[in-house]
Motif scaffolding. Structure first.
Motif, PDB file in Angstrom:
ATOM      1  N   GLY A  62       0.762  -1.191  -0.168  1.00 49.02           N
ATOM      2  CA  GLY A  62       0.038   0.027  -0.167  1.00 49.02           C
ATOM      3  C   GLY A  62       0.965   1.232   0.073  1.00 49.02           C
TER       4      GLY A  62
ATOM      5  N   ARG B 162      -1.617  -3.181  -4.460  1.00 55.80           N
ATOM      6  CA  ARG B 162      -2.522  -4.515  -4.055  1.00 55.80           C
ATOM      7  C   ARG B 162      -2.382  -5.669  -4.868  1.00 55.80           C
ATOM      8  NH1 ARG B 162      -6.001  -3.333  -0.036  1.00 55.80           N
ATOM      9  NH2 ARG B 162      -6.551  -1.174   0.582  1.00 55.80           N
TER      10      ARG B 162
ATOM     11  N   SER C 136      -3.610  -3.049   9.794  1.00 55.43           N
ATOM     12  CA  SER C 136      -2.859  -2.661   8.685  1.00 55.43           C
ATOM     13  C   SER C 136      -3.445  -2.359   7.395  1.00 55.43           C
ATOM     14  CB  SER C 136      -1.748  -3.985   8.281  1.00 55.43           C
ATOM     15  OG  SER C 136      -2.426  -5.238   7.766  1.00 55.43           O
ATOM     16  N   ASP C 137      -4.651  -2.500   7.231  1.00 59.49           N
ATOM     17  CA  ASP C 137      -5.699  -2.210   6.137  1.00 59.49           C
ATOM     18  C   ASP C 137      -7.209  -2.378   6.600  1.00 59.49           C
ATOM     19  OD1 ASP C 137      -6.566  -1.664   3.688  1.00 59.49           O
ATOM     20  OD2 ASP C 137      -5.353  -3.166   2.671  1.00 59.49           O
ATOM     21  N   ASN C 138      -8.101  -2.107   5.681  1.00 59.83           N
ATOM     22  CA  ASN C 138      -9.498  -2.206   6.077  1.00 59.83           C
ATOM     23  C   ASN C 138      -9.782  -3.894   6.612  1.00 59.83           C
ATOM     24  OD1 ASN C 138      -9.833   0.432   5.591  1.00 59.83           O
ATOM     25  ND2 ASN C 138     -10.056   0.114   3.498  1.00 59.83           N
TER      26      ASN C 138
ATOM     27  N   HIS D 195      -0.493   3.385   6.847  1.00 55.09           N
ATOM     28  CA  HIS D 195      -1.575   2.850   7.869  1.00 55.09           C
ATOM     29  C   HIS D 195      -1.223   2.722   9.061  1.00 55.09           C
ATOM     30  CE1 HIS D 195      -5.637   1.151   8.276  1.00 55.09           C
ATOM     31  NE2 HIS D 195      -5.652   1.101   6.795  1.00 55.09           N
TER      32      HIS D 195
END
Length: 266
Positions: A12, A17, A173-175, A211
């Motif tokens: 990211g 991705r 670390s992400d959604n 993030h």
């Protein structure tokens, strides 16, 4: 602006991705290395998955995998320190995750384990075809460095709450995911160790990330940069917001800061 040490996140931030490293980002980092900056890759990726990316840069000096659980000198091919999840805590952690019926995968230095088949397993097989993957009851006699949990936010919040009493780092670390590591394995501790190891002052350190798990690293840097795809609350904690990851944000930041040639981003 001259920085002696550049701490660089991967997913990211430097790669997208699809795990694509653009020529512009690669060339800009390589140019910074040629001009004398020490580059450390500090990533949530497990060691075996992260090392091939770190080696795509011409002279990246250090790799901190699993958010700093594995600290590796690339040039010497030597692990400097490691912070595995403590074995006595594994049963409780796994029980808690499975109690909430969340999907997870767990990493040693060089292999991945999962309790059941899922899209989390499929994605690892697809993206890292050479990585050993084992599905079934989690063996408790292995040394694990990170647990990746992905599910709805309510489950993740409940797991985080239930594990509060253990000495762990738990970061998104992400959604819709969290990463669980030893309490000493976070990107801030990793960068603090490297500053001391190299005797580099904080003001001479640049960190670039995207993030929540990068914010401890930002706190240890003299100058922090977030890519534009970072959440708003992360962008508020940095000195500069660069272009999105997919638009060569790392290369653009290094060029804007005078660390690499502007033609590196073209």
């Amino acid at each position: 602006m001259k920085f002696k040490l550049i701490a660089l996140d991967l997913d990211g931030t430097t790669i997208d991705r699809r795990l694509y490293l653009s020529d512009a980002n690669r060339d800009a980092v390589n140019d910074a290395i040629r001009q004398g900056s020490i580059v450390a890759i500090i990533t949530g990726k497990m060691f075996a998955a992260a090392l091939p990316f770190a080696e795509r840069f011409q002279g990246a000096a250090y790799l901190f995998a699993s958010n700093g659980a594995n600290v590796y000198d690339i040039r010497l091919q030597q692990e400097l320190i490691s912070f595995p999840i403590r074995a006595e805590h594994l049963p409780q952690i796994i029980h808690t995750i499975e109690k909430h019926r969340a999907l997870y995968r767990i990493y040693t230095r060089d292999a991945m384990f999962a309790a059941e088949e899922s899209h989390l397993v499929d994605s690892i097989r697809r993206d890292y075809p050479d990585l050993p993957v084992f599905v079934g009851p989690i063996p408790l006699n292995k040394t694990y460095y990170k647990i990746f949990v992905q599910d709805d936010d309510a489950k993740l919040a409940a797991i985080t709450q239930d594990l509060q009493g253990l000495p762990l780092q738990i970061h998104p670390s992400d959604n819709h995911n969290i990463e669980i590591t030893n309490a000493q394995a976070n990107k801030g501790e990793a960068l603090r160790f490297l500053k001391q190891h190299l005797q580099i002052a904080t003001e001479n350190v640049l960190a670039i990330g995207n993030h929540d798990n990068d914010m401890p690293m930002f706190a240890e840097a003299g100058y922090a940069v977030a890519v534009a795809n970072a959440p708003a609350y992360v962008q508020k904690r940095v000195h500069m917001v660069t272009r999105p990851c997919e638009e060569n944000g790392v290369a653009f930041a290094l060029a804007q800061l005078g660390i690499c040639r502007m033609d590196s981003i073209i």
